[in-house]
Motif scaffolding. Sequence first.
Motif, short mmCIF file in Angstrom:
data_model
loop_
_atom_site.label_atom_id
_atom_site.label_comp_id
_atom_site.label_asym_id
_atom_site.label_seq_id
_atom_site.Cartn_x
_atom_site.Cartn_y
_atom_site.Cartn_z
N ASP A 172 0.03 -1.32 7.21
CA ASP A 172 -1.09 -1.06 8.12
C ASP A 172 -2.21 -0.28 7.44
O ASP A 172 -2.43 0.89 7.72
CB ASP A 172 -0.60 -0.27 9.35
CG ASP A 172 0.38 -1.04 10.19
OD1 ASP A 172 0.24 -2.27 10.26
OD2 ASP A 172 1.28 -0.42 10.77
N GLU B 251 -9.38 5.59 5.21
CA GLU B 251 -8.72 5.86 6.49
C GLU B 251 -7.22 6.01 6.27
O GLU B 251 -6.65 5.37 5.40
CB GLU B 251 -8.97 4.70 7.46
CG GLU B 251 -10.43 4.43 7.74
CD GLU B 251 -11.12 5.57 8.47
OE1 GLU B 251 -10.46 6.24 9.29
OE2 GLU B 251 -12.31 5.81 8.19
N CYS C 47 0.86 -1.19 0.00
CA CYS C 47 0.00 0.00 0.00
C CYS C 47 0.89 1.23 0.00
O CYS C 47 1.95 1.24 0.61
CB CYS C 47 -0.89 0.01 1.23
SG CYS C 47 -2.02 -1.36 1.28
N VAL D 57 -6.19 0.25 6.86
CA VAL D 57 -7.42 0.02 7.63
C VAL D 57 -8.60 -0.05 6.68
O VAL D 57 -8.74 0.77 5.78
CB VAL D 57 -7.63 1.17 8.64
CG1 VAL D 57 -8.93 1.00 9.40
CG2 VAL D 57 -6.46 1.27 9.60
N ASP D 58 -9.46 -1.05 6.87
CA ASP D 58 -10.71 -1.17 6.12
C ASP D 58 -10.49 -1.09 4.61
O ASP D 58 -11.10 -0.28 3.91
CB ASP D 58 -11.71 -0.09 6.57
CG ASP D 58 -13.12 -0.37 6.09
OD1 ASP D 58 -13.46 -1.54 5.87
OD2 ASP D 58 -13.88 0.61 5.91
N GLU D 59 -9.60 -1.94 4.11
CA GLU D 59 -9.28 -1.93 2.68
C GLU D 59 -10.44 -2.44 1.84
O GLU D 59 -11.04 -3.46 2.15
CB GLU D 59 -8.03 -2.77 2.41
CG GLU D 59 -7.52 -2.65 0.99
CD GLU D 59 -6.18 -3.33 0.78
OE1 GLU D 59 -5.49 -2.99 -0.17
OE2 GLU D 59 -5.82 -4.23 1.60
N LYS D 60 -10.74 -1.71 0.79
CA LYS D 60 -11.76 -2.09 -0.19
C LYS D 60 -11.05 -2.27 -1.53
O LYS D 60 -9.90 -1.88 -1.67
CB LYS D 60 -12.82 -0.99 -0.30
CG LYS D 60 -13.61 -0.77 0.98
CD LYS D 60 -14.44 0.49 0.90
CE LYS D 60 -15.26 0.80 2.12
NZ LYS D 60 -14.81 0.36 3.39
N SER E 265 -8.26 2.67 0.82
CA SER E 265 -8.93 2.92 2.09
C SER E 265 -9.27 4.40 2.20
O SER E 265 -8.57 5.24 1.64
CB SER E 265 -8.04 2.51 3.26
OG SER E 265 -8.69 2.80 4.49
#
Length: 154
Positions: free
Chosen positions: A107, A87, A63, A109-112, A85
């Motif tokens: 790290d 976030e 990422c 968060v809330d990966e789409k 994300s």
Amino acid sequence: MIKGNLNSIDNHRYLDEKIIDIIKVVKKRLVENDDCGHYSIIGDKAFFFVVDDHTQLLAERRCEIHKRYIDVQILLAGHECFGYSLEPFLSISEDCLLEKDVAFSEDIVDEKFTCLQAGDFVVFDTLQPHRPLVAVDNPMPVKKAVVKIDKSLI
């Protein structure tokens, strides 16, 4: 993250007009020449490069974020997924923001995920985590234009 298609760019109501104008310039120039290389639009404020690349399995991709440039990726050939994300990163594992305008993290968060076909594009704002070159099913070659737009232009 905003997703669109080059064929309906005029109908896109969620993008800033300056971003739409730059995508239109890139679209026109790609019709004239889609050879791999680096192409200036407005000096170092807006430019793009065309690359032949290869998707990889999700576990092999990192990422990333950018601080200076909005990142627009236009898929020219193949299929590619992007993780993203809304976030911020929890931490940065490799910080190259000053030298290359990129930082990486494990790290997210809330990966789409969103997948692109030829003619589709995706726009990531500065500091928005995203994971490019994720294979849709199996790794494959792709060709794409990566557009960089200095945030100061918007």
